[in-house]
Design an enzyme around this catalytic site. Structure first.
Site, PDB file in Angstrom:
ATOM      1  N   GLU A 128      -4.865  -2.401   4.388  1.00 49.05           N
ATOM      2  CA  GLU A 128      -4.618  -3.773   4.837  1.00 49.05           C
ATOM      3  C   GLU A 128      -5.535  -4.142   5.994  1.00 49.05           C
ATOM      4  O   GLU A 128      -6.015  -5.268   6.101  1.00 49.05           O
ATOM      5  CB  GLU A 128      -3.154  -3.943   5.260  1.00 49.05           C
ATOM      6  CG  GLU A 128      -2.152  -3.889   4.126  1.00 49.05           C
ATOM      7  CD  GLU A 128      -2.279  -5.075   3.179  1.00 49.05           C
ATOM      8  OE1 GLU A 128      -3.378  -5.302   2.654  1.00 49.05           O
ATOM      9  OE2 GLU A 128      -1.267  -5.745   2.939  1.00 49.05           O
ATOM     10  N   THR A 180      -7.133 -13.580   3.046  1.00 46.34           N
ATOM     11  CA  THR A 180      -6.108 -13.372   4.075  1.00 46.34           C
ATOM     12  C   THR A 180      -6.723 -13.478   5.471  1.00 46.34           C
ATOM     13  O   THR A 180      -6.137 -14.071   6.383  1.00 46.34           O
ATOM     14  CB  THR A 180      -5.431 -12.003   3.888  1.00 46.34           C
ATOM     15  OG1 THR A 180      -4.819 -11.997   2.606  1.00 46.34           O
ATOM     16  CG2 THR A 180      -4.372 -11.746   4.940  1.00 46.34           C
TER      17      THR A 180
HETATM   18  N1  HSE Z   1       1.827 -11.357   6.486  1.00 46.69           N
HETATM   19  C1  HSE Z   1       0.511 -11.453   5.929  1.00 46.69           C
HETATM   20  C2  HSE Z   1      -0.040 -12.849   6.203  1.00 46.69           C
HETATM   21  C3  HSE Z   1       0.580 -11.208   4.458  1.00 46.69           C
HETATM   22  O1  HSE Z   1       0.679 -13.805   5.943  1.00 46.69           O
HETATM   23  O2  HSE Z   1      -1.167 -12.968   6.664  1.00 46.69           O
HETATM   24  C4  HSE Z   1      -0.731 -11.359   3.765  1.00 46.69           C
HETATM   25  O3  HSE Z   1      -1.279 -10.146   3.458  1.00 46.69           O
END
Ligand code: HSE
Length: 307
Positions: A128, A180
């Site tokens: 991530e 993201t």
């Molecule tokens: N919590 C994260 C975001 C999830 O909203 O950026 C996306 O990977």
């Protein structure tokens, strides 16, 4: 046993009000990964799909996880990974988390399950970090554990599984890509106290609603006053999808992870299908290609299917 095949599910992170701290696992879509232990200390990646993700392990979210595990094991062996992705990268349905978490769980299985769940989450969060620049576990934890996860804290890691009643999840993935990292960069770094109060009321309400099986409370709590107003401008048709789906009987919903997918929760399957029809009608009219899923909460998470 040197080879294992794993199903690694898509996930919906944030669950509207719980930015970075809530997520649930889906039955569909789901990636398939085959991992083999090899003698040489290296990580070899083969893509068995049409997404052309990097095969250099340092640039691949599953690759960095496997490199970290290899290093932890003093480079006594390596891994060969075949990935068949069904969760489109950049969809907001936890594509990078499925690759990273699937790699961690499959490697742990091959190594005789020597790592704890928290250790697997730690390894998987490296993926991530590569994908979004920040470690967060709201996709990783439900992907590994199944069901609904609350990430009370990352430092130190404190993950709580939240019991949930039966829920149908309808997801529409408009075929545009939202990275993201970009969707995080546009967020405000400060919030007003009155907004924070409303948000933590909703988070507490959502968790309580899930635990009590109180569908009305779940629906009332699916409100996000902090992130959605900023991010929803990246998603064509968002306001209309939300309004029409609620009118069709959905409990509520919002942006799935960082988008562009939008999800809605429903109590009954026929409602979830009516919600899907609303989503289709909107994107047909706007003229954006899309993919929809009508699925349920996956209580198992990553599942070894052979090995
Ligand atoms: N919590 C994260 C975001 C999830 O909203 O950026 C996306 O990977």
């Amino acid at each position: 046993m040197n080879t294992v095949t794993i199903h690694s599910p898509g996930t919906v992170a944030n669950l509207v009000c719980g930015f970075d701290i809530l997520g649930l696992a889906l039955h569909e879509p789901c990636d398939i990964m085959k991992l083999t232990l090899i003698d040489e200390p290296r990580v070899v990646i083969h893509n068995r799909d049409a997404y052309y993700l990097p095969t250099d392990p340092l640039k691949n979210v599953a690759g960095v996880v496997l490199l970290a595990i290899m290093e932890q094991e003093q480079n006594r062996f390596g891994f060969e990974l075949e990935i068949e992705k069904h969760i489109k990268p950049g969809s907001g349905i936890g594509s990078s988390a499925a690759s990273a978490a699937g790699a961690a769980v499959a490697a742990n299985h091959l190594l005789g399950k020597r790592y704890s769940t928290d250790e697997m989450v730690q390894f998987a969060m490296l993926g991530e970090k590569l994908a979004s620049g920040v470690k967060h576990a709201d996709n990783i934890a439900p992907c590994i554990l199944g069901g609904v996860s609350l990430i009370r804290s990352i430092h130190p890691l404190d993950i709580v599984s939240v019991p949930a009643p039966d829920l149908y999840v309808t997801v529409v993935h408009p075929q545009i890509e939202v990275r993201t990292s970009d969707a995080r960069q546009i967020l405000k770094q400060q919030v007003l106290l009155k907004d924070a109060i409303r948000q933590w009321g909703n988070i507490a309400g959502l968790v309580t609603g899930l635990m009590k099986g109180d569908y009305d409370l779940i629906g009332r709590s699916l409100e996000d006053v902090l992130i959605e107003p900023v991010r929803s401008i990246l998603i064509p048709g968002f306001d209309e999808v939300k309004r029409n789906c609620k009118e069709a009987g959905a409990l509520g919903g919002g942006i799935s992870g960082s988008g562009p997918s939008v999800f809605m929760l429903s109590k009954e399957e026929h409602t979830a299908r009516a919600v899907e029809a609303e989503m289709k009608a909107i994107y047909d009219r706007i003229g954006i290609d899309y993919h929809t899923y009508v699925t349920t909460v996956n209580k198992e998470g990553c599942t070894i299917v052979n090995g």
